[in-house]
Design a protein around this motif. Structure first.
Motif, PDB file in Angstrom:
ATOM      1  N   SER A   2       0.764  -1.121   0.169  1.00 48.18           N
ATOM      2  CA  SER A   2      -0.050   0.024  -0.050  1.00 48.18           C
ATOM      3  C   SER A   2       0.838   1.279   0.029  1.00 48.18           C
ATOM      4  N   GLN A   3       2.227   1.192   0.334  1.00 46.98           N
ATOM      5  CA  GLN A   3       2.914   2.521   0.489  1.00 46.98           C
ATOM      6  C   GLN A   3       3.089   3.054  -0.965  1.00 46.98           C
ATOM      7  N   SER A   4       3.194   2.340  -1.824  1.00 45.12           N
ATOM      8  CA  SER A   4       3.282   2.717  -3.274  1.00 45.12           C
ATOM      9  C   SER A   4       1.977   3.299  -3.933  1.00 45.12           C
ATOM     10  N   LEU A   5       0.777   3.049  -3.170  1.00 47.37           N
ATOM     11  CA  LEU A   5      -0.521   3.595  -3.567  1.00 47.37           C
ATOM     12  C   LEU A   5      -0.565   5.124  -3.084  1.00 47.37           C
ATOM     13  N   ALA A   6      -1.383   5.799  -3.835  1.00 44.09           N
ATOM     14  CA  ALA A   6      -1.667   7.154  -3.212  1.00 44.09           C
ATOM     15  C   ALA A   6      -2.495   7.226  -1.877  1.00 44.09           C
ATOM     16  N   ILE A   7      -2.373   8.384  -1.015  1.00 45.68           N
ATOM     17  CA  ILE A   7      -3.020   8.210   0.239  1.00 45.68           C
ATOM     18  C   ILE A   7      -4.496   8.797  -0.306  1.00 45.68           C
ATOM     19  N   LEU A   8      -4.630   9.676  -1.034  1.00 45.56           N
ATOM     20  CA  LEU A   8      -5.923  10.299  -1.580  1.00 45.56           C
ATOM     21  C   LEU A   8      -5.922  10.447  -3.012  1.00 45.56           C
ATOM     22  N   ASP A   9      -6.865  10.126  -3.731  1.00 47.13           N
ATOM     23  CA  ASP A   9      -7.132  10.229  -5.241  1.00 47.13           C
ATOM     24  C   ASP A   9      -8.447  10.985  -5.305  1.00 47.13           C
ATOM     25  N   GLN A  10      -8.215  12.035  -5.488  1.00 46.44           N
ATOM     26  CA  GLN A  10      -9.480  12.723  -5.571  1.00 46.44           C
ATOM     27  C   GLN A  10     -10.210  12.289  -7.303  1.00 46.44           C
ATOM     28  N   GLN A  11      -9.765  12.022  -8.184  1.00 43.95           N
ATOM     29  CA  GLN A  11     -10.353  11.706  -9.278  1.00 43.95           C
ATOM     30  C   GLN A  11     -11.184  10.447  -8.976  1.00 43.95           C
ATOM     31  N   VAL A  17     -18.721   9.354  -6.795  1.00 48.13           N
ATOM     32  CA  VAL A  17     -20.019   9.949  -6.607  1.00 48.13           C
ATOM     33  C   VAL A  17     -20.377  10.817  -7.566  1.00 48.13           C
ATOM     34  N   SER A  18     -20.346  10.333  -8.858  1.00 48.33           N
ATOM     35  CA  SER A  18     -20.669  10.985  -9.931  1.00 48.33           C
ATOM     36  C   SER A  18     -20.364  12.576 -10.071  1.00 48.33           C
ATOM     37  N   GLY A  19     -19.214  12.684  -9.683  1.00 44.72           N
ATOM     38  CA  GLY A  19     -18.715  14.026 -10.255  1.00 44.72           C
ATOM     39  C   GLY A  19     -18.852  15.173  -8.856  1.00 44.72           C
ATOM     40  N   ASN A  20     -19.503  14.668  -7.883  1.00 47.45           N
ATOM     41  CA  ASN A  20     -19.907  15.680  -6.977  1.00 47.45           C
ATOM     42  C   ASN A  20     -19.033  15.984  -5.937  1.00 47.45           C
ATOM     43  N   LYS A  21     -18.278  16.938  -6.152  1.00 46.37           N
ATOM     44  CA  LYS A  21     -16.894  17.351  -5.286  1.00 46.37           C
ATOM     45  C   LYS A  21     -17.326  17.710  -3.857  1.00 46.37           C
ATOM     46  N   LYS A  22     -18.450  18.257  -3.719  1.00 49.72           N
ATOM     47  CA  LYS A  22     -18.994  18.624  -2.337  1.00 49.72           C
ATOM     48  C   LYS A  22     -19.464  17.070  -1.570  1.00 49.72           C
ATOM     49  N   LEU A  23     -19.914  16.133  -2.095  1.00 48.59           N
ATOM     50  CA  LEU A  23     -20.098  14.870  -1.523  1.00 48.59           C
ATOM     51  C   LEU A  23     -18.886  14.195  -1.410  1.00 48.59           C
ATOM     52  N   ALA A  24     -17.839  14.191  -2.335  1.00 47.42           N
ATOM     53  CA  ALA A  24     -16.623  13.481  -1.902  1.00 47.42           C
ATOM     54  C   ALA A  24     -15.999  14.118  -0.792  1.00 47.42           C
ATOM     55  N   ASP A  25     -15.901  15.593  -0.633  1.00 46.61           N
ATOM     56  CA  ASP A  25     -15.301  16.283   0.622  1.00 46.61           C
ATOM     57  C   ASP A  25     -15.832  15.951   1.735  1.00 46.61           C
ATOM     58  N   ASP A  26     -17.349  15.995   1.789  1.00 48.85           N
ATOM     59  CA  ASP A  26     -18.033  15.657   2.791  1.00 48.85           C
ATOM     60  C   ASP A  26     -17.668  14.361   3.336  1.00 48.85           C
ATOM     61  N   LEU A  27     -17.813  13.314   2.421  1.00 48.39           N
ATOM     62  CA  LEU A  27     -17.775  11.931   2.721  1.00 48.39           C
ATOM     63  C   LEU A  27     -16.303  11.708   3.532  1.00 48.39           C
ATOM     64  N   LEU A  68     -14.744   6.584  -1.508  1.00 49.69           N
ATOM     65  CA  LEU A  68     -13.566   7.507  -1.248  1.00 49.69           C
ATOM     66  C   LEU A  68     -12.430   7.007  -2.000  1.00 49.69           C
ATOM     67  N   GLY A  69     -11.602   8.102  -2.554  1.00 53.42           N
ATOM     68  CA  GLY A  69     -10.419   7.629  -3.095  1.00 53.42           C
ATOM     69  C   GLY A  69      -9.310   7.744  -2.225  1.00 53.42           C
ATOM     70  N   GLU A 108      -3.040  12.796   8.583  1.00 55.13           N
ATOM     71  CA  GLU A 108      -2.303  13.878   8.322  1.00 55.13           C
ATOM     72  C   GLU A 108      -2.478  14.807   7.021  1.00 55.13           C
ATOM     73  N   LEU A 109      -2.796  14.108   6.065  1.00 58.38           N
ATOM     74  CA  LEU A 109      -3.047  14.940   4.880  1.00 58.38           C
ATOM     75  C   LEU A 109      -4.498  15.519   4.969  1.00 58.38           C
ATOM     76  N   GLY A 110      -5.610  15.016   5.390  1.00 60.28           N
ATOM     77  CA  GLY A 110      -6.758  15.543   5.975  1.00 60.28           C
ATOM     78  C   GLY A 110      -7.609  15.932   4.770  1.00 60.28           C
ATOM     79  N   LYS A 111      -7.196  16.220   3.484  1.00 67.12           N
ATOM     80  CA  LYS A 111      -8.252  16.520   2.612  1.00 67.12           C
ATOM     81  C   LYS A 111      -7.536  16.374   1.097  1.00 67.12           C
ATOM     82  N   TYR A 112      -8.388  16.213   0.092  1.00 72.62           N
ATOM     83  CA  TYR A 112      -7.759  15.727  -1.422  1.00 72.62           C
ATOM     84  C   TYR A 112      -6.974  16.983  -1.755  1.00 72.62           C
ATOM     85  N   PRO A 113      -5.802  16.570  -1.997  1.00 65.30           N
ATOM     86  CA  PRO A 113      -4.808  17.434  -2.532  1.00 65.30           C
ATOM     87  C   PRO A 113      -5.570  18.309  -3.816  1.00 65.30           C
ATOM     88  N   GLU A 114      -5.080  19.719  -4.039  1.00 64.12           N
ATOM     89  CA  GLU A 114      -5.657  20.374  -4.997  1.00 64.12           C
ATOM     90  C   GLU A 114      -5.129  20.154  -6.296  1.00 64.12           C
TER      91      GLU A 114
END
Length: 114
Positions: A2-11, A17-27, A68-69, A108-114
């Motif tokens: 798992s260390q070679s995998l991303a912590i978070l992947d917003q895509q 979640v069908s492109g719903n950024k607010k829902l992704a962030d809320d979840l 979640l990603g 530590e990351l806490g949110k999807y990278p911008e």
């Protein structure tokens, strides 16, 4: 693993979640809020050597991660969920250590990278 995998992947999250950024962030925010309690519960069940209860909490986290990603945490949680009863005590302890490491990285990351 798992260390070679991303912590978070917003895509990936947006795909789920069908492109719903607010829902992704809320979840993600809901999961992050619950992760410290999940760690405590996992530790308690591991100390009690109650694999049935441990599997229930691992399975609950696994379900929460489906939208979640979070590839690194999803990888080790999925592996542990499906194989928990087949793992030796050493393998289970190693998986739990990796789960805790991935939870800490995600917190530590806490949110999807911008």
């Amino acid at each position: 693993m798992s260390q070679s995998l991303a912590i978070l992947d917003q895509q990936k999250a947006l795909e789920r979640v069908s492109g719903n950024k607010k829902l992704a962030d809320d979840l993600l925010a809901m999961l992050i809020k619950e992760l410290p309690d999940y760690k405590l519960t996992i530790k308690a069940e591991l100390q009690k050597q109650d694999k049935e209860e441990l599997r229930k909490i691992i399975h609950k986290i696994h379900g929460g991660l489906r939208y979640l990603g979070a590839p690194a945490l999803m990888d080790i949680i999925s592996q542990t969920d499906y194989q928990l009863f087949d793992l030796s005590d050493d393998q289970l302890n190693s998986n739990i250590e990796t789960i805790f490491m991935e939870i800490d990285r995600l917190l530590e990351l806490g949110k999807y990278p911008e």
